[in-house]
Design an enzyme around this catalytic site. Structure first.
Site, short mmCIF file in Angstrom:
data_model
loop_
_atom_site.label_atom_id
_atom_site.label_comp_id
_atom_site.label_asym_id
_atom_site.label_seq_id
_atom_site.Cartn_x
_atom_site.Cartn_y
_atom_site.Cartn_z
CG HIS A 160 -1.68 1.19 1.49
ND1 HIS A 160 -3.36 1.16 1.02
CD2 HIS A 160 -1.42 2.62 1.86
CE1 HIS A 160 -3.46 2.40 0.16
NE2 HIS A 160 -2.99 2.79 1.31
CD GLU A 161 1.67 3.61 3.76
OE1 GLU A 161 2.22 4.67 3.01
OE2 GLU A 161 0.79 3.42 4.24
CG HIS A 204 0.53 6.68 -0.95
ND1 HIS A 204 -0.74 6.53 -1.49
CD2 HIS A 204 0.00 6.02 0.75
CE1 HIS A 204 -2.25 6.73 -0.85
NE2 HIS A 204 -1.54 6.01 0.26
#
Length: 454
Positions: free
Chosen positions: A22-23, A26
């Site tokens: 997920h990170e 980003h």
């Protein structure tokens, strides 16, 4: 203790993978947009490990609380921006770039789900043919005319291969409140159509197992009481049970088959049992004490041993789905879409009061499922990882301040009004978001504790 450690390790691995992906979504999007990344952290709190890499000297860290993570970017709202780097600050980017960076985290979770489901299908997914077992009188299944021994072939015109797929499709139609056509194959091989009324959403989506509320149980063949896989460190392992042992008697009473053996184990939590086994043609006596565990029906006994699947009756019901890479990617995308639409539907029904909020699970339940799936095998663990990855992507897209969806809500407002949302509005939104997240966490923990302690 071994079961607890297995669950804990599987949970940490699962959360670590999901948060990192997920990170990284980003992080990668920020780099593509030219935004300077200051820190990439898996976990919150005090760093256990950190190193700096790259021309920007980005700090990569693993922190002590493994329940999330974050990517810290250069941002004028959080500190001074060095002269000459204003163009690399997140808050100086255009609306499209900021939207892309924020959306990339949830998008990475959906892509991960497709990937792990695809690998699962390539490895091979074991399942049980959707043959109908006991029917509860007066239930929707009974009113549809389903009968013991019939096999579900198609649901709403779509082929089904095992009970997991059938359960997923039926649950999806229950969320919609449909009356769904089923095609079943009877004992004579004839295909017959049934119509299953799933309009009673509040009943069907309440607390407990969906198939139980539907009034149908998977068919259970008469299996011999032959031990299959034995969990390391479990009561069965400590008692000396081995794969291939046939259970002959318990406390002097003969054991007719696997179902009878399971019923007596479940009813003997914490009680010392004298068990007669047959191994390599020789009978031997062992002492076994089922450990007490909490279930929906109360305290039951558990020994950590499964049935030997290599029995004729079991082989007849077992199916294995194994696909090539191209087909598996397609199936992974379809499974991700099915899980996504089903999750969104159930969340909406919770909001409208037509589904029980007790279906929300916290870290304790997730850890338990992680441990169970890890013990079953890599395919089961990948399936679990895919489902949780979809859930994480959806939760982060909810329009709650503090989450990615809250930021996207602000950006949508900015696109409409032509200027950013005021700082005061954002601060109030963050406070509301914190309260909403705290309430959701409390509810999830409460549900976990209720499942554990009844």
């Amino acid at each position: 203790m071994t079961g607890f450690l297995t669950s804990l390790l599987a949970f940490v691995v699962a959360i670590g993978v999901l948060v990192t992906v997920h990170e990284y979504g980003h992080f990668l999007a920020a780099r593509l947009m030219g935004v300077k990344v200051l820190r990439f952290s898996v976990g919150f709190g005090r760093p256990l490990w950190s190193r700096r890499f790259g021309s920007d000297r980005t700090e990569f860290a693993i922190a002590s609380i493994p329940l999330g993570g974050y990517v810290k970017m250069l941002d004028g709202r959080e500190g001074e921006v060095p002269p000459g780097e204003e163009h690399r600050a997140f808050d100086r980017q255009g609306l499209g770039a900021r939207t892309f960076v924020v959306s990339a985290g949830p998008a990475a979770n959906f892509l991960l789900a497709i990937a792990v489901f695809a690998v699962m299908f390539m490895i091979g997914v074991g399942g049980v043919r959707p043959v109908v077992g006991e029917i509860t009188p007066g239930s929707p299944a009974a009113e549809a005319g389903l009968e013991r021994g019939e096999e579900i072939v198609r649901i709403a015109g779509r082929e089904v291969g095992d009970w997991e797929q059938a359960n997923l499709r039926l649950l999806d139609h229950a969320v919609r409140g449909d009356t769904v056509p089923l095609v079943v194959r009877d004992a004579d091989g004839r295909e017959v159509e049934r119509r299953l009324d799933l309009s009673a959403r509040a009943e069907l989506l309440g607390e407990g197992q969906f198939l139980d509320r539907l009034g149908v149980a998977p068919f259970r063949p008469q299996l011999g009481a032959v031990i299959g896989q034995v969990e390391s460190g479990s009561p069965a392992d400590r008692a000396g049970l081995q794969t291939g042992d046939r259970v002959v008697a318990m406390n002097g009473d003969s054991v007719a088959g696997w179902n009878a053996w399971v019923e007596r184990i479940r009813a003997s939590a914490g009680s010392e049992l004298s068990v007669t086994l047959e191994r390599d043609g020789t009978r031997r006596q062992v002492t076994l004490t089922p450990e007490p565990v909490e279930a929906e029906e109360g305290t039951i006994g558990r020994i950590g041993a499964g049935v030997d699947p290599d029995q004729p009756a079991m082989r007849e019901l077992s199916v294995i789905v194994r696909q090539g890479p191209v087909e598996a990617i397609g199936s992974g995308a379809v499974r991700t879409w099915e899980v996504t639409t089903l999750t969104l539907g159930i969340l909406w029904r919770m909001v409208t009061g037509e589904a029980s909020v007790k279906n929300i699970s916290g870290p304790v339940t997730i850890a338990e499922f992680a441990g169970t799936s890890a013990v079953i095998g890599i395919s089961a663990f990948l399936g679990f990882l895919g489902i949780v990855s979809v859930s994480l992507g959806i939760i982060n897209l909810l329009p709650i301040p503090m989450l990615d969806g809250g930021h996207l809500l602000y950006y949508a407002a900015e696109a409409v009004k032509g200027s950013p949302v005021s700082e005061k509005t954002q601060i109030v939104g963050q406070q509301i978001g914190l309260l909403m997240i705290a309430a959701l966490m409390i509810l999830a923990f409460y549900n976990d504790l209720t499942r554990l302690f009844g």
